[in-house]
Design a protein around this motif. Structure first.
Motif, PDB file in Angstrom:
ATOM      1  N   LEU A  79       0.819  -1.213   0.000  1.00 53.05           N
ATOM      2  CA  LEU A  79       0.000   0.000   0.000  1.00 53.05           C
ATOM      3  C   LEU A  79       0.855   1.266   0.000  1.00 53.05           C
ATOM      4  CD1 LEU A  79      -2.946  -0.944   2.383  1.00 53.05           C
ATOM      5  CD2 LEU A  79      -2.974  -0.720  -0.106  1.00 53.05           C
ATOM      6  N   ALA A  80       2.002   1.228   0.684  1.00 51.59           N
ATOM      7  CA  ALA A  80       2.901   2.381   0.665  1.00 51.59           C
ATOM      8  C   ALA A  80       3.458   2.605  -0.735  1.00 51.59           C
ATOM      9  CB  ALA A  80       4.031   2.194   1.658  1.00 51.59           C
ATOM     10  N   GLY A  81       3.706   1.526  -1.457  1.00 54.68           N
ATOM     11  CA  GLY A  81       4.186   1.652  -2.829  1.00 54.68           C
ATOM     12  C   GLY A  81       3.124   2.161  -3.775  1.00 54.68           C
ATOM     13  N   PHE A  82       1.886   1.715  -3.574  1.00 53.42           N
ATOM     14  CA  PHE A  82       0.793   2.116  -4.457  1.00 53.42           C
ATOM     15  C   PHE A  82       0.166   3.460  -4.082  1.00 53.42           C
ATOM     16  CE2 PHE A  82       0.593  -2.398  -5.738  1.00 53.42           C
ATOM     17  CZ  PHE A  82       0.607  -2.212  -7.100  1.00 53.42           C
ATOM     18  N   PHE A 112       6.499   4.154   5.952  1.00 51.24           N
ATOM     19  CA  PHE A 112       5.513   3.075   5.994  1.00 51.24           C
ATOM     20  C   PHE A 112       6.000   1.851   5.227  1.00 51.24           C
ATOM     21  CE2 PHE A 112       2.954   6.921   6.679  1.00 51.24           C
ATOM     22  CZ  PHE A 112       2.451   6.598   7.925  1.00 51.24           C
ATOM     23  N   PHE A 113       6.736   2.080   4.127  1.00 45.40           N
ATOM     24  CA  PHE A 113       7.329   0.976   3.388  1.00 45.40           C
ATOM     25  C   PHE A 113       8.354   0.251   4.252  1.00 45.40           C
ATOM     26  CE2 PHE A 113      10.538  -0.820   0.570  1.00 45.40           C
ATOM     27  CZ  PHE A 113       9.752  -1.638  -0.234  1.00 45.40           C
ATOM     28  N   ASP A 114       9.208   1.013   4.946  1.00 49.67           N
ATOM     29  CA  ASP A 114      10.212   0.399   5.815  1.00 49.67           C
ATOM     30  C   ASP A 114       9.578  -0.349   6.975  1.00 49.67           C
ATOM     31  OD1 ASP A 114      12.575   0.866   4.541  1.00 49.67           O
ATOM     32  OD2 ASP A 114      13.092   2.654   5.687  1.00 49.67           O
ATOM     33  N   ILE A 115       8.511   0.178   7.538  1.00 48.25           N
ATOM     34  CA  ILE A 115       7.820  -0.535   8.619  1.00 48.25           C
ATOM     35  C   ILE A 115       7.210  -1.828   8.088  1.00 48.25           C
ATOM     36  CG2 ILE A 115       5.856  -0.426  10.217  1.00 48.25           C
ATOM     37  CD1 ILE A 115       6.479   2.573  10.536  1.00 48.25           C
ATOM     38  N   GLY A 116       6.677  -1.790   6.875  1.00 50.48           N
ATOM     39  CA  GLY A 116       6.155  -3.008   6.261  1.00 50.48           C
ATOM     40  C   GLY A 116       7.235  -4.046   6.039  1.00 50.48           C
ATOM     41  N   VAL A 117       8.396  -3.625   5.534  1.00 49.24           N
ATOM     42  CA  VAL A 117       9.519  -4.551   5.345  1.00 49.24           C
ATOM     43  C   VAL A 117       9.979  -5.094   6.692  1.00 49.24           C
ATOM     44  CG1 VAL A 117      11.937  -4.672   4.607  1.00 49.24           C
ATOM     45  CG2 VAL A 117      10.261  -3.516   3.175  1.00 49.24           C
ATOM     46  N   TYR A 118      10.023  -4.239   7.703  1.00 48.60           N
ATOM     47  CA  TYR A 118      10.388  -4.645   9.055  1.00 48.60           C
ATOM     48  C   TYR A 118       9.474  -5.770   9.536  1.00 48.60           C
ATOM     49  CZ  TYR A 118      11.255  -3.955  14.106  1.00 48.60           C
ATOM     50  OH  TYR A 118      11.561  -4.125  15.425  1.00 48.60           O
ATOM     51  N   LEU A 119       8.166  -5.589   9.373  1.00 45.83           N
ATOM     52  CA  LEU A 119       7.212  -6.603   9.833  1.00 45.83           C
ATOM     53  C   LEU A 119       7.318  -7.896   9.028  1.00 45.83           C
ATOM     54  CD1 LEU A 119       4.090  -4.382  10.534  1.00 45.83           C
ATOM     55  CD2 LEU A 119       5.547  -5.525  12.209  1.00 45.83           C
ATOM     56  N   VAL A 120       7.577  -7.786   7.723  1.00 46.23           N
ATOM     57  CA  VAL A 120       7.750  -8.990   6.898  1.00 46.23           C
ATOM     58  C   VAL A 120       8.954  -9.791   7.377  1.00 46.23           C
ATOM     59  CG1 VAL A 120       8.383  -9.815   4.594  1.00 46.23           C
ATOM     60  CG2 VAL A 120       6.588  -8.126   4.845  1.00 46.23           C
ATOM     61  N   ILE A 121      10.053  -9.116   7.622  1.00 45.91           N
ATOM     62  CA  ILE A 121      11.267  -9.810   8.067  1.00 45.91           C
ATOM     63  C   ILE A 121      11.085 -10.394   9.462  1.00 45.91           C
ATOM     64  CG2 ILE A 121      13.719  -9.490   8.620  1.00 45.91           C
ATOM     65  CD1 ILE A 121      13.033  -9.517   5.634  1.00 45.91           C
ATOM     66  N   VAL A 122      10.505  -9.619  10.372  1.00 42.90           N
ATOM     67  CA  VAL A 122      10.284 -10.118  11.734  1.00 42.90           C
ATOM     68  C   VAL A 122       9.362 -11.333  11.706  1.00 42.90           C
ATOM     69  CG1 VAL A 122       9.183  -9.585  13.944  1.00 42.90           C
ATOM     70  CG2 VAL A 122      10.750  -7.968  12.928  1.00 42.90           C
ATOM     71  N   GLY A 123       8.280 -11.255  10.967  1.00 42.48           N
ATOM     72  CA  GLY A 123       7.331 -12.363  10.927  1.00 42.48           C
ATOM     73  C   GLY A 123       7.890 -13.614  10.291  1.00 42.48           C
TER      74      GLY A 123
END
Length: 138
Positions: A79-82, A112-123
Motif C-alpha cells: 500500500l505504501a508503494g501504491f 511506511f514501506f520500511d515498517i512493512g519490510v520490518y514486519l515482513v522480516i520479523v514475521g
C-alpha cells in the motif's frame, strides 16, 4: 542452554536488541539501516528470547502467529508503494505529509514501506526460528 544466568539476562538483552532495531529502522532513510536490518535484529531478539524462556512463552507474548505479522507487513509495504499511483505519481514515488501536531518532522511513504519490510522480516524469520527451536531446542 537454559541456564539461570541466560534466563535472567535474556529479557534485558532482548529489550536492548528491540530498542536498537527501532533505532536502525527509524534512521534508515538517510543513513545505513532501515526495515530489513532492523527486522533482522528484532527477529534475532525473538530467537534469543525463545531459547531462554521457551517457544510457547514467545508465542503467547507475540499474540499472533508470526506469519500474520509478515502478511500485515506485506500489505503495508504494498500500500505504501501504491499510494503514489493513487495520487497520480509513478509507483514508489516518495510522498511527504507534514502533520502540524508533530511539529517539524515530516512523514514519508518510505517510512511506511520500511515498517512493512520490518514486519515482513520479523514475521518470516521469527516463524522459521521458532519452528526450528521447537524442533531442536525444546
Amino acid at each position: 542452554m537454559r541456564t539461570v544466568i541466560f534466563r535472567v539476562m535474556a529479557p534485558y538483552l532482548t529489550s536492548l536488541m528491540f530498542l536498537f532495531s527501532l533505532f536502525v529502522l527509524l534512521r534508515g532513510h538517510n543513513e545505513p539501516g532501515g526495515g530489513f536490518i532492523g527486522g533482522l535484529i528484532s527477529a534475532s531478539a525473538i530467537a534469543v528470547y525463545g531459547m531462554a524462556v521457551g517457544v510457547e512463552s514467545v508465542r503467547r507474548a507475540l499474540h499472533f502467529h508470526p506469519i500474520a505479522y509478515a502478511g500485515f507487513g506485506l500489505i503495508m509495504a504494498t500500500l505504501a508503494g501504491f499510494a503514489s499511483i493513487f495520487l497520480g505519481y509513478p509507483f514508489m514515488t516518495g510522498l511527504w505529509w507534514f502533520p502540524q501536531f508533530l511539529g517539524e518532522p515530516p512523514i514519508s511513504t518510505a517510512l511506511f514501506f520500511d515498517i512493512g519490510v520490518y514486519l515482513v522480516i520479523v514475521g518470516s524469520i521469527s516463524s522459521i526460528a521458532l519452528s526450528l527451536e521447537e524442533r531442536y531446542v525444546d
